[in-house]
Structure formats: structure tokens, C-alpha cells
Design a protein around this motif. Structure first.
Motif, PDB file in Angstrom:
ATOM      1  N   ILE A 101       0.850  -1.177   0.000  1.00 48.53           N
ATOM      2  CA  ILE A 101       0.000   0.000   0.000  1.00 48.53           C
ATOM      3  C   ILE A 101       0.892   1.236   0.000  1.00 48.53           C
ATOM      4  N   ILE A 102       0.710   2.086  -0.982  1.00 45.82           N
ATOM      5  CA  ILE A 102       1.536   3.285  -1.138  1.00 45.82           C
ATOM      6  C   ILE A 102       0.994   4.404  -0.256  1.00 45.82           C
ATOM      7  N   ASP A 103       1.901   5.152   0.358  1.00 45.52           N
ATOM      8  CA  ASP A 103       1.529   6.261   1.244  1.00 45.52           C
ATOM      9  C   ASP A 103       1.049   7.438   0.393  1.00 45.52           C
ATOM     10  N   LEU A 104      -0.247   7.720   0.396  1.00 44.85           N
ATOM     11  CA  LEU A 104      -0.802   8.778  -0.444  1.00 44.85           C
ATOM     12  C   LEU A 104      -0.426  10.176   0.042  1.00 44.85           C
ATOM     13  N   ASP A 105      -0.090  10.322   1.309  1.00 46.84           N
ATOM     14  CA  ASP A 105       0.373  11.624   1.786  1.00 46.84           C
ATOM     15  C   ASP A 105       1.665  12.030   1.063  1.00 46.84           C
ATOM     16  N   GLN A 106       2.556  11.072   0.876  1.00 43.21           N
ATOM     17  CA  GLN A 106       3.773  11.354   0.118  1.00 43.21           C
ATOM     18  C   GLN A 106       3.482  11.527  -1.371  1.00 43.21           C
ATOM     19  N   THR A 107       2.511  10.775  -1.877  1.00 42.08           N
ATOM     20  CA  THR A 107       2.152  10.910  -3.290  1.00 42.08           C
ATOM     21  C   THR A 107       1.631  12.311  -3.587  1.00 42.08           C
ATOM     22  N   VAL A 108       0.812  12.863  -2.701  1.00 45.24           N
ATOM     23  CA  VAL A 108       0.301  14.221  -2.892  1.00 45.24           C
ATOM     24  C   VAL A 108       1.444  15.219  -2.972  1.00 45.24           C
ATOM     25  N   GLU A 109       2.393  15.106  -2.063  1.00 46.08           N
ATOM     26  CA  GLU A 109       3.521  16.031  -2.032  1.00 46.08           C
ATOM     27  C   GLU A 109       4.376  15.917  -3.292  1.00 46.08           C
ATOM     28  N   HIS A 110       4.698  14.698  -3.694  1.00 44.39           N
ATOM     29  CA  HIS A 110       5.554  14.500  -4.861  1.00 44.39           C
ATOM     30  C   HIS A 110       4.828  14.854  -6.160  1.00 44.39           C
ATOM     31  N   LEU A 111       3.549  14.571  -6.235  1.00 46.86           N
ATOM     32  CA  LEU A 111       2.792  14.884  -7.442  1.00 46.86           C
ATOM     33  C   LEU A 111       2.648  16.388  -7.619  1.00 46.86           C
ATOM     34  N   GLN A 112       2.427  17.112  -6.540  1.00 46.29           N
ATOM     35  CA  GLN A 112       2.352  18.569  -6.633  1.00 46.29           C
ATOM     36  C   GLN A 112       3.678  19.164  -7.091  1.00 46.29           C
ATOM     37  N   ALA A 113       4.790  18.649  -6.567  1.00 47.51           N
ATOM     38  CA  ALA A 113       6.100  19.137  -6.992  1.00 47.51           C
ATOM     39  C   ALA A 113       6.355  18.843  -8.465  1.00 47.51           C
ATOM     40  N   ALA A 114       5.970  17.653  -8.914  1.00 48.42           N
ATOM     41  CA  ALA A 114       6.177  17.284 -10.315  1.00 48.42           C
ATOM     42  C   ALA A 114       5.315  18.133 -11.248  1.00 48.42           C
ATOM     43  N   LEU A 115       4.063  18.351 -10.884  1.00 52.24           N
ATOM     44  CA  LEU A 115       3.188  19.178 -11.715  1.00 52.24           C
ATOM     45  C   LEU A 115       3.651  20.628 -11.740  1.00 52.24           C
ATOM     46  N   ASN A 116       4.127  21.125 -10.621  1.00 53.38           N
ATOM     47  CA  ASN A 116       4.626  22.497 -10.572  1.00 53.38           C
ATOM     48  C   ASN A 116       5.840  22.676 -11.478  1.00 53.38           C
ATOM     49  N   PHE A 117       6.745  21.709 -11.444  1.00 47.81           N
ATOM     50  CA  PHE A 117       7.922  21.775 -12.315  1.00 47.81           C
ATOM     51  C   PHE A 117       7.514  21.667 -13.781  1.00 47.81           C
ATOM     52  N   THR A 118       6.570  20.800 -14.087  1.00 52.03           N
ATOM     53  CA  THR A 118       6.074  20.664 -15.457  1.00 52.03           C
ATOM     54  C   THR A 118       5.449  21.964 -15.941  1.00 52.03           C
ATOM     55  N   ALA A 119       4.720  22.638 -15.067  1.00 49.45           N
ATOM     56  CA  ALA A 119       4.105  23.907 -15.435  1.00 49.45           C
ATOM     57  C   ALA A 119       5.151  24.963 -15.761  1.00 49.45           C
ATOM     58  N   HIS A 120       6.236  25.004 -15.007  1.00 47.86           N
ATOM     59  CA  HIS A 120       7.305  25.965 -15.278  1.00 47.86           C
ATOM     60  C   HIS A 120       7.959  25.693 -16.639  1.00 47.86           C
ATOM     61  N   ILE A 121       8.156  24.428 -16.963  1.00 49.15           N
ATOM     62  CA  ILE A 121       8.740  24.080 -18.259  1.00 49.15           C
ATOM     63  C   ILE A 121       7.809  24.507 -19.392  1.00 49.15           C
ATOM     64  N   ALA A 122       6.523  24.222 -19.259  1.00 50.34           N
ATOM     65  CA  ALA A 122       5.557  24.595 -20.296  1.00 50.34           C
ATOM     66  C   ALA A 122       5.439  26.113 -20.413  1.00 50.34           C
ATOM     67  N   TYR A 123       5.490  26.813 -19.298  1.00 50.30           N
ATOM     68  CA  TYR A 123       5.384  28.276 -19.305  1.00 50.30           C
ATOM     69  C   TYR A 123       6.537  28.913 -20.074  1.00 50.30           C
ATOM     70  N   ARG A 124       7.711  28.310 -20.003  1.00 51.43           N
ATOM     71  CA  ARG A 124       8.897  28.846 -20.678  1.00 51.43           C
ATOM     72  C   ARG A 124       9.064  28.315 -22.098  1.00 51.43           C
ATOM     73  N   GLY A 125       8.059  27.625 -22.607  1.00 48.23           N
ATOM     74  CA  GLY A 125       8.124  27.141 -23.975  1.00 48.23           C
ATOM     75  C   GLY A 125       8.963  25.901 -24.161  1.00 48.23           C
ATOM     76  N   GLY A 126       9.167  25.120 -23.114  1.00 47.77           N
ATOM     77  CA  GLY A 126       9.976  23.913 -23.208  1.00 47.77           C
ATOM     78  C   GLY A 126       9.245  22.779 -23.901  1.00 47.77           C
ATOM     79  N   ILE A 127      10.018  21.818 -24.395  1.00 47.05           N
ATOM     80  CA  ILE A 127       9.474  20.629 -25.042  1.00 47.05           C
ATOM     81  C   ILE A 127       9.304  19.528 -23.992  1.00 47.05           C
TER      82      ILE A 127
END
Length: 264
Positions: A101-127
Motif C-alpha cells: 500500500i503506497i503512502d498517499l500523503d507522500q504521493t500528494v507532495e511529490h505529485l504537486q512538486a512534479a506538476l509544478n515543475f512541469t508547469a514551469h517548463i511549459a510556461y517557458r516554452g519547453g518541449i
């Protein structure tokens, strides 16, 4: 890693000026002679690019999902205990009926960080390149990439696509600025070759890692179920919403910049 990636992303947006040195004297090229208008444009572009860095959640990705959404999508369900990878132990909540069973509290934290980084890449026109070898999700991933204006690779991965790109595609080819692995395995135990290639080329990576995966080479690992249709649909929806939100924000900032310049 994130800071280096964002700095590298800015490189293509910097003004093309150069200077040469000879016997202690510097000689600037014609492109380095800037008019006040050019300097003002550079300052406004720099402001647009640096504004999202001033806030920890500029794109509000934390409001896109909740822990309940992850639970209902069965993101917490891992594999059998016998398939567990030792490096995934810190991300596990426990084991029930011989299933991790995966700890969803950690999943929330890591998923938010990953989405935030993805948003920064897309905002700057990255591929952004989405990768998966799950045949049942090929259409879903390719449709998601198309909807957000990015790229997907869901077929057999030939070696050297990243590490030997100048030879295979010619000089000057642009590599992806971010690789998102919606499944990090080719089969039950074999990791995807592109994870190693991306790490060799210093390309940041985001990856969904189940309890039988190795998260060590991923820049932003997301502990979660990677083979359930409802979970995969949730991941695709979140990444599509994040990228489109970042691109819409960039267009909005550019529009406001144009309006302010027209008034002045």
C-alpha cells in the motif's frame, strides 16, 4: 536540478549578443549594440519569465486534485510484496493481504512538486515528452499529448534516441526539456531505457513509480499505481490541465505586456 533546468531553458530566450577579445581589447558584435527599446523589451521578457519563480505555487496546481481523488483512482494500490523494490520502501504505508500500500500523503507532495515543475517548463516554452510502454494506454497518452501541444513516445524505444541524437537526426537537433514517464518499466522488472538516457543527458524527468520500480534516476518520482486505467486517466488529466494552464498563463502575460506597451 530544477534550477539548472530553468536556467538552461532561459538560454534560448536570452538576446543573441557576443563579444570577442584580442590583446586585451574587447570587440562587440553588431547584435550587442542595444537601443533603449530593445533593452526595455529584454527587461519585460525577463520579468515575465521570473515572475512565476517568486511564488511557490504560481500556477495553483495544488487545487487540481486532492488525496481523496488519488484514493478513488486506486493510486495507493501497489504490487505484491514479492515484487517490491527496496528503494520504494520509504514510500510505502504498509502491506495488506500480501499487497503493498503506497503512502498517499507522500504521493500528494511529490505529485504537486512534479506538476509544478512541469508547469514551469511549459510556461517557458519547453518541449515535454511523454513516454510509456503500456499498450492499453497508448491512445490515451497520445491523445493527451496532442491536446496539450506536446509529444508522446509509446512504441519501442531505440537506443541512442537521446544520447546519440546529433548523429541520428543531424546537428542542431533540440532534445526535450522534460521527459514524463507515465510508466517506468518495459515489463514487470525491466526499467525503461529512456530513464537512463535522460539521466546521462542531464534531462530532468518525472515518473510514476509503482512499488516494483526503481526511483533513483528520476528527478521527480511520483509514488503511485501505474497500471490501473482509472489511475492513468487521472495522471493524464492532471498533466494536460497543468500544461494548458501554464501555456494560457504565458499567453495572458504576453497579452498584458503588449497592452501596456501600446498604452505607453
Amino acid at each position: 536540478m530544477a534550477a539548472r533546468t530553468l536556467s538552461r531553458g532561459l538560454w534560448g530566450l536570452r538576446p543573441s549578443w557576443a563579444a570577442s577579445f584580442h590583446n586585451g581589447h574587447s570587440f562587440s558584435t553588431a547584435a550587442s549594440v542595444k537601443t533603449p527599446q530593445t533593452q526595455s523589451d529584454d527587461d519585460s521578457v525577463h520579468r515575465i519569465l521570473s515572475l512565476p519563480l517568486e511564488k511557490p505555487d504560481f500556477f495553483h496546481v495544488s487545487e487540481l486534485f486532492s488525496l481523496k481523488d488519488l484514493f478513488e483512482a486506486r493510486v495507493h494500490l501497489g504490487h505484491k510484496k514479492g515484487c517490491r523494490h527496496r528503494l520504494m520502501v520509504p514510500y510505502l504505508y504498509g502491506c495488506r493481504l500480501d499487497q503493498d500500500i503506497i503512502d498517499l500523503d507522500q504521493t500528494v507532495e511529490h505529485l504537486q512538486a512534479a506538476l509544478n515543475f512541469t508547469a514551469h517548463i511549459a510556461y517557458r516554452g519547453g518541449i515535454i515528452l511523454f513516454i510509456s510502454r503500456r499498450r492499453q494506454f497508448v491512445h490515451l497518452i497520445e491523445k493527451m499529448a496532442q491536446d496539450c501541444g506536446e509529444y508522446a513516445h509509446t512504441r519501442y524505444w531505440r537506443g541512442g534516441l537521446l544520447t546519440n541524437a546529433p548523429i541520428q537526426y543531424g546537428p542542431g537537433v533540440r532534445l526535450p526539456d522534460l521527459v514524463v514517464f507515465l510508466s517506468t518499466l518495459n515489463n514487470v522488472f525491466e526499467p525503461h531505457v529512456a530513464i537512463r538516457d535522460a539521466a546521462k543527458m542531464n534531462i530532468p524527468s518525472v515518473g510514476v513509480v509503482d512499488s516494483n520500480c526503481n526511483p533513483s534516476l528520476l528527478t521527480y518520482p511520483i509514488p503511485g499505481n501505474d497500471d490501473t486505467p482509472v489511475a492513468m486517466e487521472l495522471y493524464c488529466r492532471l498533466f494536460k490541465m497543468t500544461i494548458n494552464r501554464a501555456k494560457d498563463k504565458r499567453r495572458q502575460m504576453e497579452l498584458l505586456r503588449g497592452l501596456s506597451e501600446s498604452k505607453s
